[in-house]
Every structure is written in C-alpha cells, then in structure tokens.
Design an enzyme around this catalytic site. Sequence first.
Site, PDB file in Angstrom:
ATOM      1  N   HIS A  71      -4.268   1.958  -4.299  1.00 13.26           N
ATOM      2  CA  HIS A  71      -3.036   1.171  -4.365  1.00 13.26           C
ATOM      3  C   HIS A  71      -2.482   1.092  -5.785  1.00 13.26           C
ATOM      4  O   HIS A  71      -3.243   1.006  -6.756  1.00 13.26           O
ATOM      5  CB  HIS A  71      -3.230  -0.228  -3.771  1.00 13.26           C
ATOM      6  CG  HIS A  71      -4.180  -1.134  -4.513  1.00 13.26           C
ATOM      7  ND1 HIS A  71      -3.757  -2.008  -5.486  1.00 13.26           N
ATOM      8  CD2 HIS A  71      -5.510  -1.322  -4.397  1.00 13.26           C
ATOM      9  CE1 HIS A  71      -4.786  -2.693  -5.941  1.00 13.26           C
ATOM     10  NE2 HIS A  71      -5.862  -2.296  -5.308  1.00 13.26           N
ATOM     11  N   ASP A 188      -7.511  -2.006 -11.610  1.00 13.81           N
ATOM     12  CA  ASP A 188      -7.480  -2.260 -10.170  1.00 13.81           C
ATOM     13  C   ASP A 188      -6.016  -2.170  -9.731  1.00 13.81           C
ATOM     14  O   ASP A 188      -5.264  -3.120  -9.908  1.00 13.81           O
ATOM     15  CB  ASP A 188      -8.063  -3.649  -9.909  1.00 13.81           C
ATOM     16  CG  ASP A 188      -7.930  -4.119  -8.471  1.00 13.81           C
ATOM     17  OD1 ASP A 188      -7.735  -3.267  -7.583  1.00 13.81           O
ATOM     18  OD2 ASP A 188      -7.998  -5.338  -8.250  1.00 13.81           O
ATOM     19  N   GLU A 222      -1.611  -3.958  -1.344  1.00 15.93           N
ATOM     20  CA  GLU A 222      -3.040  -4.237  -1.179  1.00 15.93           C
ATOM     21  C   GLU A 222      -3.422  -5.599  -1.725  1.00 15.93           C
ATOM     22  O   GLU A 222      -4.232  -6.320  -1.130  1.00 15.93           O
ATOM     23  CB  GLU A 222      -3.857  -3.144  -1.875  1.00 15.93           C
ATOM     24  CG  GLU A 222      -5.344  -3.163  -1.522  1.00 15.93           C
ATOM     25  CD  GLU A 222      -6.187  -4.132  -2.354  1.00 15.93           C
ATOM     26  OE1 GLU A 222      -7.339  -4.409  -1.967  1.00 15.93           O
ATOM     27  OE2 GLU A 222      -5.683  -4.623  -3.402  1.00 15.93           O
ATOM     28  N   GLU A 223      -2.854  -5.987  -2.866  1.00 22.17           N
ATOM     29  CA  GLU A 223      -3.254  -7.239  -3.503  1.00 22.17           C
ATOM     30  C   GLU A 223      -2.890  -8.471  -2.672  1.00 22.17           C
ATOM     31  O   GLU A 223      -3.406  -9.553  -2.919  1.00 22.17           O
ATOM     32  CB  GLU A 223      -2.639  -7.354  -4.908  1.00 22.17           C
ATOM     33  CG  GLU A 223      -3.165  -6.353  -5.919  1.00 22.17           C
ATOM     34  CD  GLU A 223      -4.626  -6.560  -6.298  1.00 22.17           C
ATOM     35  OE1 GLU A 223      -5.264  -7.508  -5.771  1.00 22.17           O
ATOM     36  OE2 GLU A 223      -5.145  -5.773  -7.107  1.00 22.17           O
ATOM     37  N   ASP A 242     -11.095   2.132  -4.514  1.00 22.72           N
ATOM     38  CA  ASP A 242     -10.730   0.920  -5.237  1.00 22.72           C
ATOM     39  C   ASP A 242     -11.850   0.611  -6.223  1.00 22.72           C
ATOM     40  O   ASP A 242     -12.941   1.171  -6.134  1.00 22.72           O
ATOM     41  CB  ASP A 242     -10.513  -0.234  -4.249  1.00 22.72           C
ATOM     42  CG  ASP A 242      -9.496  -1.252  -4.732  1.00 22.72           C
ATOM     43  OD1 ASP A 242      -9.349  -1.391  -5.962  1.00 22.72           O
ATOM     44  OD2 ASP A 242      -8.851  -1.901  -3.899  1.00 22.72           O
ATOM     45  N   HIS A 322      -9.730  -8.436 -12.115  1.00 22.38           N
ATOM     46  CA  HIS A 322      -8.647  -9.421 -12.030  1.00 22.38           C
ATOM     47  C   HIS A 322      -8.507 -10.243 -13.311  1.00 22.38           C
ATOM     48  O   HIS A 322      -7.948 -11.344 -13.290  1.00 22.38           O
ATOM     49  CB  HIS A 322      -8.809 -10.326 -10.808  1.00 22.38           C
ATOM     50  CG  HIS A 322      -8.373  -9.670  -9.535  1.00 22.38           C
ATOM     51  ND1 HIS A 322      -8.037 -10.377  -8.410  1.00 22.38           N
ATOM     52  CD2 HIS A 322      -8.179  -8.368  -9.216  1.00 22.38           C
ATOM     53  CE1 HIS A 322      -7.678  -9.545  -7.445  1.00 22.38           C
ATOM     54  NE2 HIS A 322      -7.763  -8.307  -7.921  1.00 22.38           N
TER      55      HIS A 322
END
Length: 345
Positions: A71, A188, A222-223, A242, A322
């Site tokens: 993603h 990510d 995706e998030e 991922d 994150h």
Amino acid sequence: MSSQLNEKYMLQLLEELLNTPSPSGYTHHIMERIQSEADKLGVPVSWNAKGGAILELAGEDDSRTLALSAHVDTLGAMVRSITPHGTLKLTSVGGFTMHSIENEYCKIHTRSGQTYTGTILSLHPSVHVYPDARTFERKENHMEVRIDELVENKDDVQKLGIAVGDFISFDARAVVTSSGYIKSRHLDDKASVAALFGLLESAKRDGWKPHYNVKLLISNYEEVGHGTSYIPADIDEMIAVDMGAMGDDLSCKETDVSICAKDSSGPYDYHMTSKLIELAQAENIAYAVDIYPQYGSDASAALRGGSNIRAALIGPGVHASHSMERTHKQAVVNTAKLLIAYIRA
C-alpha cells in the site's frame, strides 16, 4: 533461479515515494507516480473504483493467478476545525499516538490545490509558559497545527482557502545513510512498494516470467482497513507485502524479511507460510518468523471482504512502526528476493 535486483533503482524510487504526500484518502498524486513508473517498465495497469492500482505480470502458466499487494497510503490527518486564534484542530487518519507526531512539520493540502506548511504541537508546548508542559496529556483534542502564515484568527485562515476536511500530511524526512539504513516516516508501506517494483524491474530487464500470472495490487486505503477489501475474482492466493514489526517478544531485525505466521486476523495459510520459510532457507535469505497480535494487513481485508483465497504476509523489518521508522536496504532487497523465489517456484 536467482534474479538480479537493481538496488539503486529500488532506493531511488523509495526516496521519491517517501517524499510524495499520500495519507489515506489523498493518494491521487502518488498513484500518478505509480502509473508513470509502470508505464516506464511496460507493465499494464488497471484501476479499481476507489483508485487502487492493479499491475499485471504474465506467467508461464495462466491457469492460476497470484496477487502481491502493498500500500502507498500512509498515516496522516485532516482538518477537524479552525480555532478562533488561527490554528487547526486535527482528526487522525490511521492509527498512531499523538506523541509520535508532536513537533512534526506538516503540510496542509487544500481542495483548491494550494499547499501550506505548519507544525503539529501540543496546546501546552512551552516549558517557559505552561507548568504542566511535560505532563500535559498528548491526545487528539490537545493537539493543534500552527500554520506558517500571518494568521491571527479563524477568518484569516479561511481567507487562505483552508477548510474543514482538508488533508494534513506529515513530512517524511527520508534519509538513506552510508551504512545502508533508511530512516523515514511512511516506510510502512512504501518500502514494500519499492520491493515490488524491484521485482518488476528485474523481470522486465532480464526477461524472466513468474510460474503463474501475477497481479500486483497497489492499495490506497490500507491504513483505514479496507485497502483490498475488493480484489479481482481470478485471484487464487495472495501475499500481502507490508512491514515487519520489531520489539519485545519479536525476532525480526531491520535487515530481515519478516514472515508473519499470525496477526490480529488469525493465522495465515499454513502451506504458503511454510513454503516461504523453505524458500528463504534454500535461497539463504535473512528472515524471521513472528506473530503480530496488534497488526492487520491487506490480506486480512481481502479475507474479511469474502475473497475465496489463501493468504500470507511478509515484508521488510521496520523499527518504531507508526512513528519515526527505520529499516535497512538489505530488508527491502531480501523481501524482493523472497517474492521472486516464490512466484518463480
């Protein structure tokens, strides 16, 4: 069966992707870049209704289709409201802690096409002013965006064209060190996208084909949980690509390709996971097998969306996910190597 990967190509593309703002819901610019890169490689591209890309790589045998997904959407925010003193309250896009974005530079993207810069701060940012500056809770309604424009009130901000619902992106601050580390926000999952394009570039340059047809799904939600809730009906199995997480009770390193056996959606397919482990061992690819109970993937979304597929999950090891993330170029290369070994087996 080994294939040469162009490491320089992968890193250059990764840096460019990292520096292209793309919070979930604001991905049209980066998708244009995905289209242009696919065009350069001569890879056919189609689109789903919500703007996700589907790239196709023809196989030697067209009786089955394997999907590889990664993603390009990232964490970010939106303008929730404009305050009377000319700052912005925000609402989160994706799951992150407020302290991970405190003092971060950001951009505000207006719907008229203008972009402004700013800084995300606590409402009590200065120890010289607020006695509780150190202990003041970092939560969403305690944060604001200070805009780099001469504004003193709500009306001044509105005159700039900034409005509720405008997107806010966090500056990536991407750096590739001489030792091979890549430190940046949004590894990510842009590191995995670079691995997929490394695979495509290798196939086109050296003229090899996968065993079965491959569709590469570049998802853009995706998030927020539904990046690949829809996938094309001809897909038989899917590998979500991922980041691999790092920390207590985990064995993954920043140089490894992570093979996830189970995440919050449950165990991944036993036979696919076993095959990935066997291939990593046979090809001498640095890998780790881990369990991620607080993690979900595009494969999770596809399964929950009702897709009749088998699924697995791998990706480059990433530290401080994150937050201000870091991986190593070896992890990106190792991820691409394992994917190539799998689709050519």
